[in-house]
Design a protein around this motif. Structure first.
Motif, PDB file in Angstrom:
ATOM      1  N   VAL A  87       0.869  -1.179   0.000  1.00  0.00           N
ATOM      2  CA  VAL A  87       0.000   0.000   0.000  1.00  0.00           C
ATOM      3  C   VAL A  87       0.902   1.225   0.000  1.00  0.00           C
ATOM      4  O   VAL A  87       1.758   1.375   0.874  1.00  0.00           O
ATOM      5  CB  VAL A  87      -0.929   0.026   1.231  1.00  0.00           C
ATOM      6  N   ILE A 126       1.532   5.307   0.221  1.00  0.00           N
ATOM      7  CA  ILE A 126       0.944   6.473   0.882  1.00  0.00           C
ATOM      8  C   ILE A 126       1.816   7.686   0.618  1.00  0.00           C
ATOM      9  O   ILE A 126       3.038   7.616   0.730  1.00  0.00           O
ATOM     10  CB  ILE A 126       0.818   6.233   2.399  1.00  0.00           C
ATOM     11  N   ASP A 133      -2.007   4.815  -3.257  1.00  0.00           N
ATOM     12  CA  ASP A 133      -3.322   4.307  -2.871  1.00  0.00           C
ATOM     13  C   ASP A 133      -4.026   5.293  -1.950  1.00  0.00           C
ATOM     14  O   ASP A 133      -5.260   5.351  -1.915  1.00  0.00           O
ATOM     15  CB  ASP A 133      -3.181   2.956  -2.159  1.00  0.00           C
ATOM     16  N   LEU A 134      -3.241   6.038  -1.184  1.00  0.00           N
ATOM     17  CA  LEU A 134      -3.791   7.032  -0.262  1.00  0.00           C
ATOM     18  C   LEU A 134      -2.832   8.208  -0.242  1.00  0.00           C
ATOM     19  O   LEU A 134      -1.612   8.021  -0.219  1.00  0.00           O
ATOM     20  CB  LEU A 134      -3.944   6.427   1.134  1.00  0.00           C
ATOM     21  N   ALA A 180      -8.209   8.663  -1.348  1.00  0.00           N
ATOM     22  CA  ALA A 180      -7.864   7.242  -1.279  1.00  0.00           C
ATOM     23  C   ALA A 180      -8.659   6.473  -2.313  1.00  0.00           C
ATOM     24  O   ALA A 180      -9.786   6.847  -2.669  1.00  0.00           O
ATOM     25  CB  ALA A 180      -8.145   6.685   0.117  1.00  0.00           C
ATOM     26  N   ARG A 181      -8.083   5.401  -2.788  1.00  0.00           N
ATOM     27  CA  ARG A 181      -8.734   4.565  -3.787  1.00  0.00           C
ATOM     28  C   ARG A 181      -9.732   3.624  -3.114  1.00  0.00           C
ATOM     29  O   ARG A 181      -9.612   3.282  -1.945  1.00  0.00           O
ATOM     30  CB  ARG A 181      -7.703   3.778  -4.585  1.00  0.00           C
ATOM     31  N   ILE A 236      -7.582  -0.146   2.794  1.00  0.00           N
ATOM     32  CA  ILE A 236      -7.636   1.305   2.673  1.00  0.00           C
ATOM     33  C   ILE A 236      -8.615   1.919   3.664  1.00  0.00           C
ATOM     34  O   ILE A 236      -8.350   2.986   4.240  1.00  0.00           O
ATOM     35  CB  ILE A 236      -7.994   1.714   1.237  1.00  0.00           C
TER      36      ILE A 236
END
Length: 293
Positions: free
Chosen positions: A95, A97, A144-145, A260-261, A267
């Protein structure tokens, strides 16, 4: 072609050496005596040499078998380590960020560390940078975020928080009394720079850029040293040798936005965690002020 490094053949060979008996070795490995004898025969065929002295009681390795034994043990150890590695899912799901530098705080790091400890399968890749760059990279699918600072949030924003700004100067330097007033700021295109200029011009103050810093820490350090005034988020000056000024023109708050996705399983938890850190941070913005000359 027989592979003499086949772990199955080596495992049978080592078991025979360690037990001194074909029967015991077969029992340890859960196979018949004929099967383990066949596997040893295949290994000896590949090696081109007898590896076990079958006439000895208990059986023992031949000279060539002794030379192979240490290597066989290491190969089997590596084989087991590789199998364990593939069975362990830790760090297999990434993930990414993105955070502005001043939001990569100890509180944020502690929350991320707690998440990582509770979700060993997840590998966090946290990148800090300038908000404009982070936003562009998020739109390109690299994160992703992401948390960014901007004038106004986009429609797909998960959450947004106003970030109050304030004028700050060193505690022991009355730089606000100078005319023109010296400024400490970010490079062109950086946050707070244009709002700083507009606010001073609205207040009828002359100014010049005395220091340009490419990071928040350099801007804070230069302001503390008395090189000039700076327009900064009120949440970043806690514990610094700075005082807040009034009378230099107000700047509209920046917006801290969280994006965010939707398609990544962890998530939702990371979004809630990030929200909690941001909400706490925004509530801790200092409010003490000092009048300007």
């Amino acid at each position: 072609m027989i592979d003499m490094l086949d772990p199955r053949l080596l495992r049978s060979f080592v078991a025979i050496v360690d037990s001194g008996h074909f029967t015991r070795a077969a029992e340890q490995l859960g196979m018949t005596q004929s099967t383990i004898s066949q596997q040893l025969g295949r290994l000896e065929e590949a090696a081109g040499h007898p590896l076990i002295d079958r006439a000895a009681r208990p059986v023992r390795p031949t000279a060539m078998g002794e030379r192979l034994l240490g290597h066989a043990r290491r190969i089997l150890q590596l084989d087991e380590e590789a199998r364990n590695l593939l069975r362990d899912p830790a760090g297999t799901a990434g993930v990414s960020i993105g955070l502005p530098e001043d939001l990569a705080t100890p509180a944020m790091a502690q929350r991320l560390a707690g998440f990582a400890a509770a979700n060993s399968r997840i590998r966090l890749d946290v990148v800090t940078g300038l908000s404009r760059d982070l936003a562009a990279r998020y739109r390109q699918g690299e994160f992703d975020l992401v948390v960014v600072k901007e004038d106004r949030p986009a429609p797909d924003c998960r959450a947004s928080y106003p970030e109050p700004l304030g004028w700050f100067a060193a505690r022991d330097h009355a730089v606000e009394a100078r005319d023109p007033v010296p400024l400490v700021t970010f490079p062109p295109g950086g946050l707070y720079r244009e709002p700083m200029f507009r606010a001073l011009e609205t207040a009828g103050r002359r100014w010049y850029v005395a220091f340009t810093g490419s990071s928040l820490q350099s801007v804070l350090a230069a302001t503390e040293a008395g090189m000039g005034l700076s327009l900064l988020p009120r949440s970043v000056v806690e514990g610094r040798a700075l005082r807040r000024l009034t009378g230099l023109g107000e700047a509209a708050p920046m917006v801290v936005s969280l994006y965010a996705r939707e398609n990544a399983e962890p998530i939702a938890e990371l979004v809630d965690m990030t929200k909690a850190v941001l909400e706490q941070r925004m509530s801790l913005a200092p409010t003490r002020t000092s009048g300007s000359a």
